[in-house]
Design an enzyme around this catalytic site. Structure first.
Site, mmCIF file in Angstrom:
data_model
loop_
_atom_site.group_PDB
_atom_site.id
_atom_site.type_symbol
_atom_site.label_atom_id
_atom_site.label_comp_id
_atom_site.label_asym_id
_atom_site.label_seq_id
_atom_site.Cartn_x
_atom_site.Cartn_y
_atom_site.Cartn_z
ATOM 1 C CE LYS A 114 -4.468 -1.333 1.865
ATOM 2 N NZ LYS A 114 -5.460 -1.048 2.913
ATOM 3 C CE LYS A 198 -8.834 -9.468 -2.393
ATOM 4 N NZ LYS A 198 -8.549 -9.417 -0.974
ATOM 5 C CE LYS A 201 -14.370 -2.539 0.084
ATOM 6 N NZ LYS A 201 -14.018 -2.146 1.441
#
Ligand code: TRP
Length: 334
Positions: A114, A198, A201
């Site tokens: 991240k 994956k 969102k």
């Protein structure tokens, strides 16, 4: 020793919940509430480790709450609340910051992903995020934590922190070591555009995911456009090894029809993917349209949703305060 089973899990309010969240988490949450005491938390303080537009954050907390309710979480059975309204989370997080080790956090792969290449610019919150997650779990002395495979390392850290606390403060078994509950078959639903990623969102293309809020038309369009394969459906799973998009569609179908992947493949062998897509669209619409409609309905009554959170907060606070009292005592705080 506290042997009572207690489930805790958290979902970040950072945007559209989708089919991956549904199959990988929410469905499991609903079945767990039938067997055990459960606490489900909208983790708004985790969300702000990366900047969130305040208006979006506010709406997303309500939308995540609506999604919890629409998929079948029952506020009379489970405690449903938002993290920031129980201040014990941040208090315990601070205490655990002092138990957790820098060396342990430096091993967290999610932070590395991240934070990206410029770690100096990541927020301090993002770095200590796993300590807050440990605080969420340990504040309630939760014993079982349903999470996706990507959270396994964070959960192991929570266990290490619990163990060190128990040892440092000479209180064996004070914090139970939380067990992960990782769904076996479907830890990952992949993007409809790229089967190696994956479903997420945050992926730019909305065609990469089926949102819980999508209507029948949108679901239909997205599955039609989903990548599959130009060959027909093979007879064995092994032949799908280099065809992640095809494997993903078959896996989603198997999961939604409660039938094994082997069964689905042998049933459909030789057929074109367009055949699978027609059936898949039908089962997704059957399962998700009522959820989407319910979310839309709930979102029209924001004060109802806020009231659900308020009641959950009251229940969570009682457990949190009782445990915090003992935690402060163990440490020697007055
Ligand atoms: N980190 C989790 C995620 O992104 C969310 C989370 C926060 C959580 N606190 C938790 C999950 C406690 C389980 C238990 O998915």
């Amino acid at each position: 020793m506290n042997k009572k089973k207690l489930v805790f899990s958290g979902v970040q309010p950072t945007g559209n919940l989708h089919l991956g969240n549904y199959l990988g988490a929410l469905k499991n949450f609903v079945s767990l509430q039938k067997e055990m005491e459960c606490i489900y938390c909208v983790v708004d303080l985790h969300a702000i480790t990366v900047f969130q537009d305040p208006n979006h954050l506010h709406n997303n907390v309500l939308e995540t709450t609506a999604s919890f309710l629409a998929t079948g979480l029952d506020p009379n059975k489970s405690i449903i609340f938002n993290q920031s309204s129980v201040s014990g989370h941040t208090e315990l997080a601070w205490i655990l910051n002092c138990v957790s080790r820098i060396g342990w956090l430096n091993r967290m792969t999610q932070f590395k992903d991240k934070a990206g290449s410029d770690k100096e610019k990541a927020s301090v919150g993002l770095y200590i995020y796993p300590n807050l997650m440990a605080a969420d779990i340990l504040l309630y002395k939760a014993t079982h934590v349903p999470v996706g495979a990507d959270q396994k390392q964070h959960l192991e850290l929570s266990r290490d922190i619990a163990q060190k606390f128990n040892k440092d403060f000479n209180c064996k078994d004070f914090f139970p070591l939380p067990e992960p509950l990782i769904p076996k078959n479907i830890s990952r639903v992949m993007s409809l555009r790229d089967g190696t990623k994956k479903m997420s969102k945050s992926e730019e293309s909305d065609y990469s995911r089926i949102n819980l809020k999508d209507n029948a038309d949108e679901i239909n369009k997205k599955i039609k456009k989903a990548k599959s394969d130009s060959d027909s459906i093979p007879e064995e799973k092994q032949l799908l090894e280099n065809k992640p998009e095809a494997l993903n569609l078959l896996t989603i179908y198997s999961e939604l029809t409660n039938s094994s992947l082997d069964n689905v493949i042998s049933e459909m062998a030789g057929k074109e993917y367009s055949f699978l897509k027609t059936k898949l669209t039908e089962v997704i619409i059957n399962e998700l349209s009522p959820v989407g409609k319910e979310i839309q309905k709930l979102l029209k009554d924001k004060s109802y949703l806020k009231n659900i959170l308020k009641k959950g907060t009251e229940k969570a606070n009682i457990i949190a305060e009782e445990n915090l009292k003992n935690i402060r005592e163990k440490i020697g705080l007055i």
